[in-house]
Design an enzyme around this catalytic site. Structure first.
Site, PDB file in Angstrom:
ATOM      1  N   ASP A 165     -14.413   8.967  26.039  1.00 27.94           N
ATOM      2  CA  ASP A 165     -15.071   7.947  26.591  1.00 27.94           C
ATOM      3  C   ASP A 165     -16.614   8.393  26.477  1.00 27.94           C
ATOM      4  O   ASP A 165     -16.806   9.772  27.176  1.00 27.94           O
ATOM      5  CB  ASP A 165     -14.671   7.438  28.237  1.00 27.94           C
ATOM      6  CG  ASP A 165     -15.574   5.653  28.364  1.00 27.94           C
ATOM      7  OD1 ASP A 165     -15.833   5.464  27.355  1.00 27.94           O
ATOM      8  OD2 ASP A 165     -16.413   5.742  29.655  1.00 27.94           O
ATOM      9  N   ASP A 212     -13.800   7.315  32.521  1.00 30.38           N
ATOM     10  CA  ASP A 212     -13.652   7.096  34.084  1.00 30.38           C
ATOM     11  C   ASP A 212     -13.932   5.729  34.822  1.00 30.38           C
ATOM     12  O   ASP A 212     -14.268   5.982  35.688  1.00 30.38           O
ATOM     13  CB  ASP A 212     -15.629   7.356  34.644  1.00 30.38           C
ATOM     14  CG  ASP A 212     -16.765   6.351  33.335  1.00 30.38           C
ATOM     15  OD1 ASP A 212     -17.291   5.780  34.368  1.00 30.38           O
ATOM     16  OD2 ASP A 212     -15.985   6.462  32.277  1.00 30.38           O
ATOM     17  N   ASP A 234     -19.771   6.597  28.122  1.00 30.40           N
ATOM     18  CA  ASP A 234     -20.618   6.640  29.623  1.00 30.40           C
ATOM     19  C   ASP A 234     -19.977   6.854  30.392  1.00 30.40           C
ATOM     20  O   ASP A 234     -18.883   6.068  31.038  1.00 30.40           O
ATOM     21  CB  ASP A 234     -20.839   4.905  29.124  1.00 30.40           C
ATOM     22  CG  ASP A 234     -22.170   4.499  28.385  1.00 30.40           C
ATOM     23  OD1 ASP A 234     -22.694   4.160  28.021  1.00 30.40           O
ATOM     24  OD2 ASP A 234     -21.236   4.114  27.116  1.00 30.40           O
TER      25      ASP A 234
END
Length: 223
Positions: free
Chosen positions: A14, A173, A16
């Site tokens: 991922d 995250d 961001d």
């Protein structure tokens, strides 16, 4: 929990909150919207937890308006315009990420990015971070008809890498990252150092592994 990730042939990340701390620039866009309305800016730390949710998360916290509100779409367009104007001012790779990616390169292990961020933002951010020319594959939020937690972005990344989903690992995250990987039947790692979103207890996400720091991934991969 799987024993390890030593058979993995590629690592997908991922963006961001996993590879890069983009929250300061996302928060900057939200705070410019607040200031335009006579509101005091919010601390970045107040906005950081929802940074992975992009415009929806930022507008929700900064202006208390959600997708079901009639005003949301206009606010979303305003936010995206603000973000596009200053998306690479303070965004930085997380500590350890440069070393992690260099080790993966050195081990001949291809890595890529699968993000829900739209292409028009993903490209400039990756370019500013020095990653655009290094990633083996880049899948943005509008590359396929679906965004995470749908598995299609991860499946498309594997198609472009010419490998089965079981041959890659996804690191993210946010709960939807793990959900997408599970749906794609791909091993997954929760980045506990990231934003974590509204479901911040990673122990409940059913990830194969949890890493407290980017470099901890190297031990799992055996590189």
């Amino acid at each position: 929990m799987s024993a390890g990730l030593r058979g993995v042939q590629a690592v997908l990340f991922d963006l961001d909150g996993t590879l890069a701390d983009t929250a300061p620039d996302l928060a900057g866009a939200a705070n410019r919207m607040r200031q335009r309305r006579g509101l005091a800016p919010l601390p970045v730390e107040r906005l950081r937890p929802v940074a992975s949710a992009g415009a929806r998360g930022m507008i929700g916290v900064a202006l208390n308006v959600g997708p079901g509100d009639p005003a949301f779409e206009a606010l979303r367009e305003e936010f995206l315009a603000e973000y596009a104007a200053a998306l690479d001012v303070e965004s930085r790779l997380f500590d350890g990420v440069p070393e992690l990616l260099s080790r993966l390169d050195g081990a001949g292990l291809p890595w890529g990015v699968v993000t829900n961020k739209a292409t028009r933002f993903t490209g400039p951010v990756l370019q500013a971070l020095g990653l655009a020319g290094r990633a083996a594959v880049i899948i943005a939020g509008d590359t396929t008809p679906h965004a995470k937690p749908h598995p299609e972005p991860l499946l498309e990344a594997c198609r472009r890498l010419a490998m089965p989903p079981s041959g890659a690992v996804y690191v993210g995250d946010d709960l939807r990252d793990i959900q997408a990987a599970r749906a794609a039947r791909m091993p997954c790692v929760a980045a506990a150092y990231g934003y974590l979103g509204e479901q911040g207890d990673v122990s409940t996400w059913a990830a194969d592994h949890v890493v407290p720091h980017p470099l901890a991934l190297l031990t799992l991969l055996g590189v």
